[in-house]
Structure formats: C-alpha cells, structure tokens
Design a protein around this motif. Sequence first.
Motif, PDB file in Angstrom:
ATOM      1  N   GLN A  39      14.374 -14.300 -65.156  1.00  0.00           N
ATOM      2  CA  GLN A  39      13.583 -15.441 -64.727  1.00  0.00           C
ATOM      3  C   GLN A  39      14.286 -16.710 -65.155  1.00  0.00           C
ATOM      4  O   GLN A  39      14.790 -16.813 -66.261  1.00  0.00           O
ATOM      5  N   ALA A  40      14.360 -17.701 -64.228  1.00  0.00           N
ATOM      6  CA  ALA A  40      14.943 -18.989 -64.541  1.00  0.00           C
ATOM      7  C   ALA A  40      13.844 -19.900 -65.002  1.00  0.00           C
ATOM      8  O   ALA A  40      12.756 -19.916 -64.470  1.00  0.00           O
ATOM      9  N   VAL A  48      18.332 -26.366 -67.731  1.00  0.00           N
ATOM     10  CA  VAL A  48      17.853 -25.251 -66.910  1.00  0.00           C
ATOM     11  C   VAL A  48      18.524 -23.978 -67.394  1.00  0.00           C
ATOM     12  O   VAL A  48      19.719 -23.967 -67.687  1.00  0.00           O
ATOM     13  N   VAL A  49      17.732 -22.907 -67.499  1.00  0.00           N
ATOM     14  CA  VAL A  49      18.262 -21.590 -67.856  1.00  0.00           C
ATOM     15  C   VAL A  49      18.144 -20.688 -66.643  1.00  0.00           C
ATOM     16  O   VAL A  49      17.081 -20.594 -66.034  1.00  0.00           O
ATOM     17  N   ILE A  50      19.249 -20.025 -66.298  1.00  0.00           N
ATOM     18  CA  ILE A  50      19.266 -19.135 -65.142  1.00  0.00           C
ATOM     19  C   ILE A  50      20.253 -18.016 -65.421  1.00  0.00           C
ATOM     20  O   ILE A  50      21.307 -18.239 -66.029  1.00  0.00           O
ATOM     21  N   SER A  51      19.911 -16.826 -65.013  1.00  0.00           N
ATOM     22  CA  SER A  51      20.753 -15.673 -65.312  1.00  0.00           C
ATOM     23  C   SER A  51      21.988 -15.651 -64.413  1.00  0.00           C
ATOM     24  O   SER A  51      21.985 -16.185 -63.307  1.00  0.00           O
ATOM     25  N   PRO A  52      23.073 -15.030 -64.876  1.00  0.00           N
ATOM     26  CA  PRO A  52      24.272 -14.897 -64.030  1.00  0.00           C
ATOM     27  C   PRO A  52      23.979 -14.190 -62.715  1.00  0.00           C
ATOM     28  O   PRO A  52      24.582 -14.516 -61.689  1.00  0.00           O
ATOM     29  N   ASP A 289      26.392 -19.267 -71.034  1.00  0.00           N
ATOM     30  CA  ASP A 289      26.451 -18.409 -69.843  1.00  0.00           C
ATOM     31  C   ASP A 289      25.224 -18.595 -68.960  1.00  0.00           C
ATOM     32  O   ASP A 289      25.294 -18.376 -67.745  1.00  0.00           O
ATOM     33  N   THR A 290      24.105 -18.981 -69.556  1.00  0.00           N
ATOM     34  CA  THR A 290      22.857 -19.063 -68.792  1.00  0.00           C
ATOM     35  C   THR A 290      22.236 -20.462 -68.807  1.00  0.00           C
ATOM     36  O   THR A 290      21.228 -20.673 -68.149  1.00  0.00           O
ATOM     37  N   GLN A 291      22.807 -21.392 -69.499  1.00  0.00           N
ATOM     38  CA  GLN A 291      22.174 -22.703 -69.671  1.00  0.00           C
ATOM     39  C   GLN A 291      22.991 -23.803 -69.021  1.00  0.00           C
ATOM     40  O   GLN A 291      24.222 -23.843 -69.159  1.00  0.00           O
ATOM     41  N   VAL A 318      31.460 -27.510 -64.581  1.00  0.00           N
ATOM     42  CA  VAL A 318      30.496 -28.321 -63.835  1.00  0.00           C
ATOM     43  C   VAL A 318      30.088 -27.560 -62.579  1.00  0.00           C
ATOM     44  O   VAL A 318      30.923 -26.905 -61.930  1.00  0.00           O
ATOM     45  N   VAL A 319      28.799 -27.633 -62.242  1.00  0.00           N
ATOM     46  CA  VAL A 319      28.297 -26.998 -61.028  1.00  0.00           C
ATOM     47  C   VAL A 319      28.791 -27.794 -59.828  1.00  0.00           C
ATOM     48  O   VAL A 319      28.452 -28.965 -59.655  1.00  0.00           O
TER      49      VAL A 319
END
Length: 348
Positions: A39-40, A48-52, A289-291, A318-319
Amino acid sequence: MKHTRFILAGLIATAIVIGTVIWIRSTPSHPPASSADSQAATTSAGTVVISPAQMALSGIAVQALPVTRFQPQTSAYASVLDPGPLLQLRGQLRSAQLQTDAARAQAAASEREYQRLTVLNGQDHTVSDKVTETARATRDADRAHLEAAQASLLAARDTARSRWGDVLTGWALATRSPQLDALNSGQQALLSVALPQGGATGSPLPTIHISLPGSVGEITAHLLSPSPLADPVTQSPTYFYQAPRGGLRTGMRLDALLPTGQSVDGVVIPNSAVIWYANRPWVYVQSTDTQFVRREIAVDTPAPGGWFVAQWRGGERVVVKGAALLFSQEFQPKPQPGAPSSGGDDDD
C-alpha cells in the motif's frame, strides 16, 4: 422501507466491489507481503511511500542526475525568416546592375563616336555639322539613360540595406554567392535573433544555440550581421544568424540560448520531472527504495531539455516519469481514525 434498505445495501456493496477491483489492479498479482509493501501512503507532508512493485506497475521511472558543469544562459527570441524576399532582391539588384552596365557601355560608345565625328568635322568638314549634332544628342541621351540606371541601382541598394543590412545586401549584389545558394537549396536557414535590451550579453555573440520545440538537442547558429530592424514584439535590436536547416521551418518562433557569466556546477532537471503546485516548481527525489520526497527547485536557468539547478548533490535519483502520480497520491484523502463503518442497517 425494507425494499429501500435492500437498494442501499446493494449500492454500498457495489462500491466496495469496485474499490476492491481498483486496488487489486494497482497491486502486484502475488500474495501480499507486509502492509508497507502493498500500500502506498503519505508518511509526512511532501513525502510519499510506494513499493517497488507499484512503481513498476504505475510506470514510475527514476534517474540519477550527474553533476555537470554548466554555462548559465539567458533566453532570447529567434525567428526563422523566409529567404524568398532576399532571393527576389538578388534578382532585382542583378537586373538593375546589368542595366547600369549596359547603359554605361552605350554611353561610352556614343561618347567615342561623338568625339570621332567632332574631330572629322573640325579638320576638313568630312562630316557635316548635322551629323555631329546628331551624335552629340545621342551621347547626351545615353548619358541620361546611364544616370537613370545608376539612380535606380542606388535606390535598390539603399532599399536593400534598409531591410537586410550591408552583409546580406552584398550577398545579393555579388555575381556568385554561395551563401544565398545555400539558403535557396535549403541547406541553411536564416534567423533573426532579438537580444534582450540592456542584457548581460552586451554585444552580439558570434555563436549561439537554438532550442527546438520537443527536442533535447540544440542547433548552433553563427552571427552574420546586425539587422536594421527591431523585433516587432519585444522592440529589441535584432541580428541575422545562419544555421543548418535541419528541423527549422520558416515562421518558427524559437528560444535562443545566450551564455552569460561564469560556468557553475549543478544538475539538469528534465522537464518531465517538474510538477507545479501553488505556482511553484517541484520534483520528487527518491530518498530510500520506497520513499520519495517532494523538493522545490528553481527554474530561472533554462538548459537543453529542462532546467539547470546549482548546488545539487550529484547522483540523487529524481522521478523523471510519473511525478504526477506521486503528487496525486501525496494529496489523496486519508481515512480518519474512528470513522463510522460503511455497513448497512440491520433489517428489523
């Protein structure tokens, strides 16, 4: 009453099913691990936290930005000119020049003829006075034709200089002009560049770079001469530049990048990484890795394909794709503690 409750219960169940389907489609198709991986969520303001796995499914891409030495630049307006009027002017000037040359030759011939007949008339009247007077009239008429041709050529030159300046007018007057031939064949493009009034660039630069829309590359343009005309929009002084035709098309309005000041170290943020919020530019930087942390940047220094930002650590990730998805996730409403359950009323 009971029928109404059944309808409400059905609507609630439908909403739950739709929400479940959306959640399943946004998560990996393997058994869930921990709640942090499946879950993000926003852990704090701007983070924001999101899984790989969700990153891969959402198409979010990150890129490590290397430190580069950058020459600060300022923007100027550049326009791709139509070479047609200049090529037409070349024909008009050449025609006026040829008419002048012909008139000069005719005037010289009639002058020689008049002098010859005058000598013969003065020695022994081998030639009559009438013939001599006719030759003089012809000479005077040819002189007038020469003066008219010269005046037309001078007026055409002055008109050309008032529009194109001395250098390009010289191209048009030359018997052979490889520069105009390159414009006519489409190998080269003619640009008008408006330099900022009172800018740091001062005098025109011998070489500038032109940024093409939708492209990260640049085209190098070389100074030809000052233009007698000001830019119709900015009222700034303009200069003629020449560049390879490439993707340039007549009528394009482009950004010309002019170097200013000393070179500095920093990174180039791609345009695709920048999002705007509250009239300010932001990017998402991957801290773990997730943040991902939202960070404000400055966009006052344009660079090819993006913006140059000084005093930035090299190697930060950077995204560059999917920043808008992270932004929407950051501001997604969160469930409040103690919120009432969505279950239906008991059927009494």
